[in-house]
Write an enzyme that holds these catalytic residues in place. Sequence first.
Site, PDB file in Angstrom:
ATOM      1  N   CYS A  22     -10.240  -4.778   0.498  1.00 33.95           N
ATOM      2  CA  CYS A  22     -11.139  -3.877   0.713  1.00 33.95           C
ATOM      3  C   CYS A  22     -12.267  -4.211  -0.333  1.00 33.95           C
ATOM      4  O   CYS A  22     -12.184  -4.806  -1.647  1.00 33.95           O
ATOM      5  CB  CYS A  22     -10.853  -2.492   0.762  1.00 33.95           C
ATOM      6  SG  CYS A  22     -10.175  -1.792  -0.925  1.00 33.95           S
ATOM      7  N   CYS A  42     -10.849  -3.419  -3.834  1.00 35.95           N
ATOM      8  CA  CYS A  42      -9.825  -4.228  -4.431  1.00 35.95           C
ATOM      9  C   CYS A  42     -10.768  -5.506  -5.059  1.00 35.95           C
ATOM     10  O   CYS A  42     -10.310  -6.255  -5.679  1.00 35.95           O
ATOM     11  CB  CYS A  42      -8.951  -4.429  -3.394  1.00 35.95           C
ATOM     12  SG  CYS A  42      -7.644  -3.213  -3.337  1.00 35.95           S
ATOM     13  N   CYS A  73      -4.295   0.599  -2.439  1.00 38.35           N
ATOM     14  CA  CYS A  73      -3.993  -0.580  -1.708  1.00 38.35           C
ATOM     15  C   CYS A  73      -2.891  -1.434  -2.190  1.00 38.35           C
ATOM     16  O   CYS A  73      -2.653  -1.427  -3.394  1.00 38.35           O
ATOM     17  CB  CYS A  73      -5.241  -1.386  -1.684  1.00 38.35           C
ATOM     18  SG  CYS A  73      -6.657  -0.647  -0.678  1.00 38.35           S
ATOM     19  N   GLU A 130      -3.172  -4.712  -2.922  1.00 34.53           N
ATOM     20  CA  GLU A 130      -3.559  -5.588  -3.951  1.00 34.53           C
ATOM     21  C   GLU A 130      -3.781  -5.251  -5.381  1.00 34.53           C
ATOM     22  O   GLU A 130      -3.046  -5.628  -6.336  1.00 34.53           O
ATOM     23  CB  GLU A 130      -4.883  -5.937  -3.589  1.00 34.53           C
ATOM     24  CG  GLU A 130      -5.123  -6.874  -2.395  1.00 34.53           C
ATOM     25  CD  GLU A 130      -5.309  -5.868  -0.895  1.00 34.53           C
ATOM     26  OE1 GLU A 130      -4.582  -4.910  -0.885  1.00 34.53           O
ATOM     27  OE2 GLU A 130      -6.119  -6.307  -0.289  1.00 34.53           O
ATOM     28  N   ASN A 168       0.926  -1.128   0.000  1.00 38.62           N
ATOM     29  CA  ASN A 168       0.102  -0.018   0.020  1.00 38.62           C
ATOM     30  C   ASN A 168       0.910   1.226   0.046  1.00 38.62           C
ATOM     31  O   ASN A 168       1.950   1.181   0.763  1.00 38.62           O
ATOM     32  CB  ASN A 168      -0.690   0.078   1.099  1.00 38.62           C
ATOM     33  CG  ASN A 168      -0.376  -0.184   2.637  1.00 38.62           C
ATOM     34  OD1 ASN A 168       0.554  -0.957   2.599  1.00 38.62           O
ATOM     35  ND2 ASN A 168      -1.053   0.403   3.504  1.00 38.62           N
ATOM     36  N   ILE A 169       0.331   2.162  -0.851  1.00 42.11           N
ATOM     37  CA  ILE A 169       1.123   3.331  -0.891  1.00 42.11           C
ATOM     38  C   ILE A 169       0.139   4.772  -0.485  1.00 42.11           C
ATOM     39  O   ILE A 169      -0.889   4.812  -1.156  1.00 42.11           O
ATOM     40  CB  ILE A 169       1.838   3.628  -2.463  1.00 42.11           C
ATOM     41  CG1 ILE A 169       2.642   2.527  -2.615  1.00 42.11           C
ATOM     42  CG2 ILE A 169       2.642   4.882  -2.385  1.00 42.11           C
ATOM     43  CD1 ILE A 169       3.247   2.642  -4.027  1.00 42.11           C
ATOM     44  N   GLU A 170       0.572   5.368   0.490  1.00 44.62           N
ATOM     45  CA  GLU A 170      -0.456   6.355   0.921  1.00 44.62           C
ATOM     46  C   GLU A 170      -0.086   7.635   0.508  1.00 44.62           C
ATOM     47  O   GLU A 170       1.169   8.108   0.443  1.00 44.62           O
ATOM     48  CB  GLU A 170      -0.625   6.245   2.568  1.00 44.62           C
ATOM     49  CG  GLU A 170      -1.172   4.895   2.973  1.00 44.62           C
ATOM     50  CD  GLU A 170      -1.245   4.760   4.228  1.00 44.62           C
ATOM     51  OE1 GLU A 170      -0.935   5.904   5.255  1.00 44.62           O
ATOM     52  OE2 GLU A 170      -2.114   3.844   5.007  1.00 44.62           O
TER      53      GLU A 170
HETATM   54  N1  THU Z   1      -5.031  -1.533   2.605  1.00 47.80           N
HETATM   55  C1  THU Z   1      -4.664  -2.442   1.712  1.00 47.80           C
HETATM   56  O1  THU Z   1      -3.709  -2.033   1.117  1.00 47.80           O
HETATM   57  N2  THU Z   1      -5.477  -3.368   1.302  1.00 47.80           N
HETATM   58  C2  THU Z   1      -6.460  -3.762   2.245  1.00 47.80           C
HETATM   59  O2  THU Z   1      -6.909  -4.885   1.521  1.00 47.80           O
HETATM   60  C3  THU Z   1      -7.103  -2.912   3.163  1.00 47.80           C
HETATM   61  C4  THU Z   1      -6.583  -1.555   3.195  1.00 47.80           C
HETATM   62  C5  THU Z   1      -4.454  -0.187   3.139  1.00 47.80           C
HETATM   63  C6  THU Z   1      -5.053   1.146   2.384  1.00 47.80           C
HETATM   64  C7  THU Z   1      -4.224   2.045   3.504  1.00 47.80           C
HETATM   65  O3  THU Z   1      -3.224   2.366   3.086  1.00 47.80           O
HETATM   66  C8  THU Z   1      -4.492   1.268   4.758  1.00 47.80           C
HETATM   67  O4  THU Z   1      -4.406  -0.197   4.600  1.00 47.80           O
HETATM   68  C9  THU Z   1      -5.515   1.400   5.776  1.00 47.80           C
HETATM   69  O5  THU Z   1      -6.577   1.499   5.052  1.00 47.80           O
END
Ligand code: THU
Length: 139
Positions: A88, A91, A55, A57, A44-46
């Site tokens: 989520c 995804c 996310c 995935e 995941n990259i925010e």
């Molecule tokens: N996140 C994912 O990368 N995959 C998931 O299936 C659930 C959520 C990440 C998104 C965000 O960076 C962090 O988790 C919190 O929601």
Amino acid sequence: MNSDNKIVIEAALAARDRSVAPFSNFLVGAAIQTRAGKIFTGCNIESASYGLTVCAERVAIWKAVSEGERDFVHLAIAADTESLTPPCGTCRQIIWEFAKEAEITLVNRQAKLEVVQIRDLLPLAFDARFLREAKGSVS
Ligand code: THU
């Protein structure tokens, strides 16, 4: 677990270490394997503009698709939660459209595992079939 699955799971756990999650501190890794055995990873990259976050995935799937891959057999998703973290909703839609055949393994850092299928995570999914079925057109 066969040795192929172990490699994908380990790749997802390793990808989690590359997570960029300064806002949530929720680190996620993913790895997707093609039928031919190639593995693509994602984390995941925010973004400071929170809604632009991607996310793990989707990063893995987009990397693979952008390299010309469309046939996937396994997707592993790694987080560090006792109740294993499922994909989520966004995804799930992308997995349905691009990696429907992939077995999905959820895993945590203690190597607790659960295998799930996208058809069970996203029943009555929307996809391109409905676009083709639509009769009318606005123009
Ligand atoms: N996140 C994912 O990368 N995959 C998931 O299936 C659930 C959520 C990440 C998104 C965000 O960076 C962090 O988790 C919190 O929601």
